[in-house]
Each structure stands twice: as structure tokens, then as C-alpha cells.
Design an enzyme around this catalytic site. Sequence first.
Site, PDB file in Angstrom:
ATOM      1  N   ASP A  24      -0.889  -0.741 -13.027  1.00 34.35           N
ATOM      2  CA  ASP A  24      -1.278   0.143 -11.959  1.00 34.35           C
ATOM      3  C   ASP A  24      -2.054   1.360 -13.388  1.00 34.35           C
ATOM      4  OD1 ASP A  24      -2.689   1.113 -10.176  1.00 34.35           O
ATOM      5  OD2 ASP A  24      -0.776   1.053  -8.916  1.00 34.35           O
TER       6      ASP A  24
HETATM    7  C1  BGC Z   1      -3.648   1.067  -7.183  1.00 32.24           C
HETATM    8  C2  BGC Z   1      -3.621  -0.485  -7.312  1.00 32.24           C
HETATM    9  C3  BGC Z   1      -5.309  -0.198  -7.787  1.00 32.24           C
HETATM   10  C4  BGC Z   1      -5.669   1.016  -9.129  1.00 32.24           C
HETATM   11  C5  BGC Z   1      -6.777   0.277  -9.096  1.00 32.24           C
HETATM   12  C6  BGC Z   1      -4.039   2.277  -7.853  1.00 32.24           C
HETATM   13  O1  BGC Z   1      -3.831   3.412  -7.385  1.00 32.24           O
HETATM   14  O2  BGC Z   1      -2.124   1.719  -7.416  1.00 32.24           O
HETATM   15  O3  BGC Z   1      -3.674  -0.769  -6.276  1.00 32.24           O
HETATM   16  O4  BGC Z   1      -5.858  -1.250  -8.230  1.00 32.24           O
HETATM   17  O5  BGC Z   1      -5.485   2.406  -8.299  1.00 32.24           O
HETATM   18  O6  BGC Z   1      -7.889   1.449  -8.212  1.00 32.24           O
END
Ligand code: BGC
Length: 788
Positions: free
Chosen positions: A232
Site C-alpha cells: 500500500d
Molecule cells: C490506500 C489504497 C490506495 C493507495 C493508492 C492508499 O492510501 O490505502 O487503497 O490504493 O493509497 O492511492
Amino acid sequence: MEQAKLRELISQMTLEEKAGMCSGSDFWHTKAVERLDIPAYMVSDGPHGLRKQDEEADHLGVNDSIKAVCFPTACATSASFDRDLLREMGEALGKECQAVGVGTILGPAANIKRSPLCGRNFEYFSEDPYLATEIAGAHIEGVQSQNVGTSLKHYLANNQEYRRLTSSSEIDERALREIYLAAFEGAVKYKKPWTVMCSYNRVNGLHVADSREFLTDILRREWGFDGYVMSDWGAVNDRVKGLEAGLELEMPSSKGENDKLIVEAVKNGTLDESVLDEAVERILNIVYRYTEQAKPDTVWNMNADHELSRKIEEECIVLLKNEQMLPLENRGSIAFIGKYAEKPRFQGGGSSHINCFKVESAMDAVNNPAYGIRANINYVEGYEDEQDEIDKELVRKAVVAASQAETAVIFAGLPDNFESEGYDRKHMSMPRCQDYLISEVAKVQPNTVVVLHNGSPVEMPWIDQVKAVVEVYLGGQAVGGATVNVLFGKVNPSGKLAETFPLRVQDNPSWLNFPGEKNRVEYREGIFVGYRYYDKREMEVLFPFGHGLSYTTFSYSNLCVSANAIIDTDTLTVSADIKNTGKVAGKEAVQLYVRNPKGVANRPVRELRGFTKVFLKPGQTKTVTFELEKRAFAYFNTEIHDWYVESGDYGIEIAASSRDIRLEETVEVMSTRKLPFTVDFNTTLDELLDHPELKDVMEPLLKNYMPQVVNVEEETEDDGFSAEAGWTSRKDEEKKEKSAAEEAINEEMQKSMMEQTPIRGNLSFGDGSLTREMLAEMIEKANAVLQR
Ligand code: BGC
């Protein structure tokens, strides 16, 4: 690209190029290596629409993303109980990605809704792992049918927003397996996502990003995952440890800092270069899978996807309550009250936020001749969005409008600032101004309908005052059109709740341990999440899991099981007939629960093990069929660290909701697996007598060594009933005067104490005829029998 060619290519890369391949070049791209013609590819959010940031990417984004289409969010789509629908939505998303050159769309998110307060519940599917994994799997299948990857997220146990980067989810092994891993398991095993996104948090103290157990042992070895794991955004903790654990791609870029650590580790011999090679191979495999068959000529018809978004939402809307109120008659005067009628809330805040090319509100729909609304609709605002405070003047106007109309429809729900990525909800209430508005309107207008726009359950203090409640969730950009079609009966609602609505937030099983203390949250409710808890405690809820009404009625009959007794390796086929007994066509989401036997293991009353959605014209009957494998009867046994079916009688329940079981059959399931069992001085008498193999062999032995114990056993089996004399013999006994000793220790107590006494207890409580040696000999004999 063929594997041999890919390996050959990797062998030409420098150590620095390989390390570089394991992190993004920016927020959304992998790195290209120009000298070797290795292309970059792009990933974008996800999950219910495309959030592709152009040029000046900045993650959560002050900078706009391109115009796109917002489909209903996961909290809504799971309520469809419809795999085909999710596949269709996935296909549309996949095509959109092809049209704009996105190789992997980030999502779906299969995390369990442990608490209604998790800020991100709107992006998650269910409190039930089977439903979550099936719906996620269908989404994955749809997207990937277009040769675009998905990233199943946020693996693992990211069930709250509070301290999501550092918090440790403390979960016992059984709950991990049965609930939290299970939400991902089916989707990974059967639908093969190209990528999995590892979550920010820690599980039992260790960052998932550093966990070999979760990223390699379970994900790859047990489940057969063959794509790559990406972090993530910013979830990497220890880059080298993570790489070794199975975290291939770091996102976004760490500006070369973590790449350097990889290079150093290889150079100083702490990281085997083959680990790096393998990670690069896994990443490039996916990069080429997409780029070699990219379809840049794909045309993105946004209007068509808008229509699809509405169609999907129509299948997701849940009719929670209806006292002969809906559908509305298409005439007379109706007051549409509440800001969301004009400016609906239809998506959540954070990384999934879509820059919609258009939004269709309920007011847009009623004013659009295509919807054919002839009723006279009068709109009043009722409350201000994002406000808690009551505005008496707005309420007064709403009450006047409601009293002048024949019906009032209140468009309410949760504002953006009440639920979002990044933080959790503080309570389960709607804004006070909305609760107050509903109850004031309902006082003057008996025909009041409430339409709810929210990403997770809300308390409804006004529930008895209103005639109908329609849950539209965060229903995507066409939510207004879908709502109007349901309100006026053009569409017959068929959604069912993928989560329980408790009466109050305090009833939720995680209440005492959410969101934990500082960096630690204990999942003390264990496997008893959602309905598994409410059912076990026989608690009243506002609306149960699986609940949803229709404008027609369905009858359930003719439950057939392929066998009444099976062994746990058999497949059980179950079928039932569902008939539309009402006047309009409709769809029914039929649910199959397995009712667990009362065995040794502490288990939920029932668990969802199958579902299907069936369309029926009035009077039509269709047969629905389910296949149940071992897992449908199993629990995770922590002694053997594996799934285990306890022998016993299981209920097969065909249901309209978890609290509306329509048909039931009993099937005896026999285990084919022996649990390890060794007799020692601490083995209790009942363990010896209950053991199928030991019972016969041990009984003579026990009689020999422990006559007094076995006699008690036999005597207490006589409950005083005799065929000739009925219960009289017991009554006669009771009449006998009891000795003081008998009064102190009744038979039941004596039996129970004997049964639970370990073998060694006989040395203290027996008559002295048994020596330690004799007991040891007996134990040895028992173990010999077990080993046969
Ligand atoms: C989120 C994810 C997301 C990623 C990219 C993170 O903060 O938890 O779900 O895909 O950012 O935007």
C-alpha cells in the site's frame, strides 16, 4: 513474454536496475529500463471507478484525476449478492483501463467489516468472509477478462483507519483463518488477481509488509498466488526484510532510498541475489502480460458506463422496511425533502474518489422525461450537508412541504465528513439535523419514506415513525436515477444486506476493543464477527444480515440434499425451488447457511456457505442449486493448524435472510480425519470413554482398574425412567430421605467430577487399589491402540 526470455532479459539487468524495478518511478508507474526496452506500466485507483491522475500526480490528490465514471461502491455492490453483476462492472472497468493505458486497477478491497465505525467500510464488502471473497472474485474476474490487472487489497486485517500505518491487529489463529484470511482466500485461489496489495498495519506485532507467513507461506504456497505483491502507498517498513518475505513492489517510489538498501544487502551478502531476481521476474511478468496485449484503441463510452452504473445500483438497493408504502404511485403530490435529493452522496472520500463526468440526482431524474414521472414533486432542502446542528428554519419549511403533500420522501444519510478513508466514525448516528428532520416530518406526514445514502450502518431512532426505508448506500454517480426507478416501482428492489444493522453501536462485538489502544487493537471477539455474534447471543438487531424486501413475494419449497449422510470429502448437492408468488417480476437473493452441530468446538450458530440470485416472473418457479464441499462444514482447528470437520449433524438452511430461514434439512457429516490424541496422566476419563477407538478397548481396562468410576458412569446413565413405571421410580427415590453426604454431592456433580478428573486423580480420589505403575501401564496400552 516467455519465461526463458524473461529470465534472459533479467540476466542482462544490472544490480541497480533490478533493485530499481522493485519500486515505483513515481506515484503510479513502475520503472522502465530504456536500454533493454523494458516498458513501464501504470497502476491507478480503484476500486469502483478509475482515478487516473494525469501528469502532476500527488497520491491522495489535490490534483484532479481525469474525468471518469463512478460505479456503486463496494458496500452497495455486495448487497447485490450477484456475481454476474460484479463481473459486468469489472469488465467495464477493465475496458476503461485499456482505453487510458492503465495496466492494473487498485482493488477490490475485501477487508472484513469488523466494526460499523471503520471509516472505510464503504469500500469493503461484508462482515462475512464468504460473501466478501465471492464478490471480490467476481470483480477480479471481470476486470482481468480485459487483460488488465487487479490488486486485491488491503491484505491483511486492515479493519480500521485509526493508526492504520502502525497499529497491530492482534488476532487469534482461528479468527485469522476463518474470518480475516478467508475474505481473501477464495478470490486469490480461484480468480487469481494479478497483484495483491499488502496493507499498512501489523498483525500480531509484525508489519504485514515484513511477514513471510502472510506474503509467502499462505498467499503463494497455500493459495497458489502467482502475481506480485505491491505495498500500500508507503506501507514498506523494512525494505530488505520485506523483499525476502515476498513483497515485490514498493509503491510509490521511495526516491531511490530503499532501492539502495537492496543493492547494499546483495553486495554485503545479507540478501541472496536470487531473491531479487525472482521478485523482478514476478513484476515484469505482469508488466508484459499487460503491455504485450494492450488495447489503446479501446473506446470509452462514458455515457454507456453511466447507464451501467445506474443499472448496477438498481440491483444493489436494499428495501429495509415497507409498510405497504412503496412503490409510490406516479401521481399526486410528493415532497422530496433533503439535500441529497439534489446533491446525492454517492461515493466516499480518499483514494477511491472519482472525478465524475456527470452526476444524476433524484431531482435530475424526476425532471427528466425519460423517467416518466408524472407525480408533482416539490423539493425542499431540509438540512445542510456536512452539518450536525439543527437548522430550525429548514426543518420548518420541510414540515410545511410534507404536510401539504400526500407523501414525503426524505433523502438522508451520512455526509462526507462523517465517514472517510483516513479516520473512523465516532459514533453510528446520522447527523442530528437529519434525525430531527425525519422525526419532525413523520409527525405531520404518516406516509413518510426515508432514503439512506451511507457507507455503513446507522442508528435509526425514528424507525417506528416512518413507513418505508430504502438503503441506497453510496450508489455511484447514477444513484438518483436508480433511486427514482425503485421508488416508483420501475425496478423491483432485490438487494440484501451484506452486514448487520445493530440497534446501537454498543451492541457490536468489537465495541469494547475498537479501535484499540494506541498501536494495538485486540480482536477479542474472535470468530464472532457480525451475525456470527448476534445470532450466538440471540440478540435483537435493527436489520439482520441478508435482509432485504421486494415488491413481490417468494415461496421456498422442495429442499433436496443429495445425501443425508456424507463423509467430509464428499460434495453435497443442495437444491430448492423458489417461486414468485406475487404480482410483479423480481429477483431473490437466496442464501444457504450451514447450521453447525453442538460439538466440542465453539462455533457460530450458522454460517453463510452459498448464495445465488434468481430472476422470476410472477408465478414462475426456478430451482436453485448449491454445491457444498468440506470447507462448508469445517472450522479451523488450531491443534492441527488445518480445516477440520467435526462429525455430527449439520443443518442445511435455505434462507431469505440470516433470520428468515425458510427450509431446513439435516445432514450427518463424518470426519475422515483423526485428530492427534495421546493419553497421559492428565487425560480425563470422559476423553477416554468418548474416544471412538478407545471406548471399547478401554472399558474393560477401566473396569479393571477403576471399577468405582465406571460404576458411577453406569449408574448415572439411569435417569430414573422405566418403560413400565414411567417416572415414578425416580419420584419414589426422591421420596427417600437423602443422607447429608448425598445432599452435599448430588449424582450429577459426582458424575461430572469423575468425568473431568484426570487419570492421575485416581491416586488421590480412588480406593487405593491403583498404583502409579498400573496407571502407567494403562496409558501405554491406550497409546498403543491409538497408534494402530
Ligand atoms: C490506500 C489504497 C490506495 C493507495 C493508492 C492508499 O492510501 O490505502 O487503497 O490504493 O493509497 O492511492
